[in-house]
Structures are given as C-alpha cells and as structure tokens.
Design a protein around this motif. Structure first.
Motif, PDB file in Angstrom:
ATOM      1  N   TYR A   1     -12.012  -1.058   5.222  1.00 11.93           N
ATOM      2  CA  TYR A   1     -10.935  -0.340   5.913  1.00 11.93           C
ATOM      3  C   TYR A   1     -10.910  -0.764   7.386  1.00 11.93           C
TER       4      TYR A   1
ATOM      5  N   ALA B   1      -7.900  -3.480   3.752  1.00  7.28           N
ATOM      6  CA  ALA B   1      -6.953  -2.357   3.814  1.00  7.28           C
ATOM      7  C   ALA B   1      -7.059  -1.691   5.180  1.00  7.28           C
ATOM      8  N   SER B   2      -6.153  -0.751   5.425  1.00  8.94           N
ATOM      9  CA  SER B   2      -6.136   0.029   6.670  1.00  8.94           C
ATOM     10  C   SER B   2      -5.831  -0.861   7.878  1.00  8.94           C
TER      11      SER B   2
ATOM     12  N   ASN C   1      -3.817   5.211  -3.597  1.00  8.73           N
ATOM     13  CA  ASN C   1      -5.020   6.050  -3.522  1.00  8.73           C
ATOM     14  C   ASN C   1      -4.554   7.493  -3.674  1.00  8.73           C
TER      15      ASN C   1
ATOM     16  N   ARG D   1      -9.866   1.839  10.236  1.00 11.18           N
ATOM     17  CA  ARG D   1     -10.764   3.009  10.260  1.00 11.18           C
ATOM     18  C   ARG D   1     -12.144   2.632  10.781  1.00 11.18           C
TER      19      ARG D   1
ATOM     20  N   ASP E   1       0.859  -1.192   0.000  1.00  7.04           N
ATOM     21  CA  ASP E   1       0.000   0.000   0.000  1.00  7.04           C
ATOM     22  C   ASP E   1       0.893   1.239   0.000  1.00  7.04           C
TER      23      ASP E   1
ATOM     24  N   LYS F   1      -9.903   1.455  -8.696  1.00  5.84           N
ATOM     25  CA  LYS F   1     -10.545   1.532  -7.379  1.00  5.84           C
ATOM     26  C   LYS F   1     -11.626   2.615  -7.425  1.00  5.84           C
TER      27      LYS F   1
HETATM   28  O1  G3P Z   1      -6.166   2.517   0.308  1.00  9.63           O
HETATM   29  C1  G3P Z   1      -6.878   2.742   1.494  1.00  9.63           C
HETATM   30  C2  G3P Z   1      -6.120   2.351   2.693  1.00  9.63           C
HETATM   31  O2  G3P Z   1      -4.781   2.456   2.404  1.00  9.63           O
HETATM   32  C3  G3P Z   1      -6.486   3.136   3.908  1.00  9.63           C
HETATM   33  O3  G3P Z   1      -5.536   2.897   4.873  1.00  9.63           O
HETATM   34  O4  G3P Z   1      -4.067   3.403   6.753  1.00  9.63           O
HETATM   35  O5  G3P Z   1      -5.079   5.291   5.405  1.00  9.63           O
HETATM   36  O6  G3P Z   1      -6.512   3.893   6.934  1.00  9.63           O
HETATM   37  P1  G3P Z   1      -5.294   3.936   6.059  1.00  9.63           P
END
Ligand code: G3P
Length: 223
Positions: free
Chosen positions: A130, A164-165, A28, A133, A6, A86
């Motif tokens: 996510y 992700a996240s 992203n 999050r 990522d 995406k």
């Molecule tokens: O691509 C989305 C993902 O990378 C979000 O991760 O760590 O920003 O919550 P984060």
C-alpha cells in the motif's frame, strides 16, 4: 505492467473497459461497501461482463484461518477463471495461504518487504504493498514496492508486485519504469492518466488552423 481499476462501480468499470486497455478490477470490503448492490451479486455481474481474460481480485472478509480458507474457496468457485482471492497478510492470513497453496492468491495489506516475501514463499501470485499508506505512516511506500519487486526477481519467485494505494500518476509511472508487474488505480487517478490539458490545447489548435485554411468541417476524407 498490468493496470487495474480499483473500484467496483458497475457503470464506471464498464465505461473504463470500453475505452481503455485495462487489465482487471480490484475490490476490497470498503470499495464494495460504497455500492448499493449485494457484494456477491455485483461481483458476479462484473465477472460476467468485463472481458473474460480480465482479472478480478476479491478480498476475504473473514479474519480466522479456517474461515478465510472457506471464504476464499467460495469466492473462487463462485467467480471462476481469472479471479484472484485477496488475503491480508495477518498471521491467520499467512496460515490460510499455506492451506490454499496452488490457488490464485493476492496477498494484500502489505506494509513491509518481508511480509511480501513470506506470502511469495507461500505461493501468492501477487503481493500488494500500500504505497501511500506506507508513506503516510512515515515510511517510503515507493521504496518498499520497488524493494519487493527486486527481492522477488533476485530470488526468481513466480510472484509479482500489484502495487495499491496511490496518490498520483507519477508514482505509477515510476513503478512502471522500475518494471513492477501491476498497479491498481482509482478512477480519479486513471482520469489523471488519460487526460492532459496540453494535448487538448494542441488538438484545438490543429483543428482551428486547418479550418481557417481549408474551410470549417473539412477533414482528410474530403479529397
Ligand atoms: O485495495 C487496497 C487499496 O485500494 C488501498 O488503497 O487508497 O484505500 O489506501 P487506499
């Protein structure tokens, strides 16, 4: 389980591909904003230099349906094979997925299982919850990711979770045990996965004991 990087830092990504069996790169708009290079130029360079079978996931910036569709087509035309577009699961994003049916789509910014289910019904190849999050908002990100996986399998949908996240490797490991299709991890978490103090200590002890018994610098090549 596919493991993706990522991050979009060219040098970092290439070094990680050189060393480890990673399956692709996710980006992203925020990740691209950290790099000095123009986004499409950087993405084209990454696409050319990462392994051809590696996935590259690139997010649209547009927020209106027609603009999302045009931007998605542009990304796919410009970057070619094994590229996934995406699209966040807003109302406009879901409409765009319908218009793009058949294209390689990763539905992203997923916070609830039903957002993922709708995206899968619209033909998304991956759905990206996510994890951290969701948990930071008072939910249970791990549970959401696992429920989405179970839901997709229960309905035999040709779609996988691309979680992700993450906050730590343990979360990725627990999703791996659960059979999740893919995770995308930041470089610090990838480092956490590939380095273990105790492994280093064990290697040092082996080397010290062998050198003490047979002489410094000797290896199994010395018959
Ligand atoms: O691509 C989305 C993902 O990378 C979000 O991760 O760590 O920003 O919550 P984060």
């Amino acid at each position: 389980m596919n493991i993706l990087i990522d991050n979009a830092n060219y040098a970092l990504v290439m070094a990680l591909f050189d060393a480890f069996p990673y399956d692709g790169v996710t980006t992203n708009p925020t990740i691209l904003s950290r790099e000095p290079e123009a986004p499409m130029a950087l993405l084209k360079r990454l696409r050319e230099d990462i392994p051809s079978q590696a996935q590259l996931h690139v997010q649209v910036v547009s927020t209106q349906c027609d603009a999302i569709v045009s931007e998605a087509r542009h990304i796919l035309d410009a970057l070619g094979e094994n590229t996934f577009v995406k699209i966040p699961v807003s109302d406009a994003g879901l409409r765009a997925m319908r218009a793009l049916k058949g294209a390689p789509i990763t539905a992203t910014a997923i916070f609830t299982p039903m957002q993922a289910f709708l995206a899968a019904k619209l033909g998304a190849r991956y759905v990206a919850p996510y994890v951290t999050r969701i948990t930071n908002e008072g939910g249970d990100g791990m549970r959401v990711a696992m429920e989405i996986h179970d839901m997709l399998r229960a309905h035999s949908m040709p779609c996988d979770v691309l979680a992700a996240s993450f906050s730590n490797v343990q979360q990725a490991k627990d999703l791996c045990v659960h059979g999740i299709g893919a995770v995308t991890l930041t470089p610090p978490i990838l480092d956490e996965m590939t380095s273990c103090n105790q492994t280093g200590i064990a290697i040092d002890t082996f080397a010290r004991n062998f050198a003490k018994a047979f002489g410094a610098g000797r290896t199994m090549c010395d018959d």
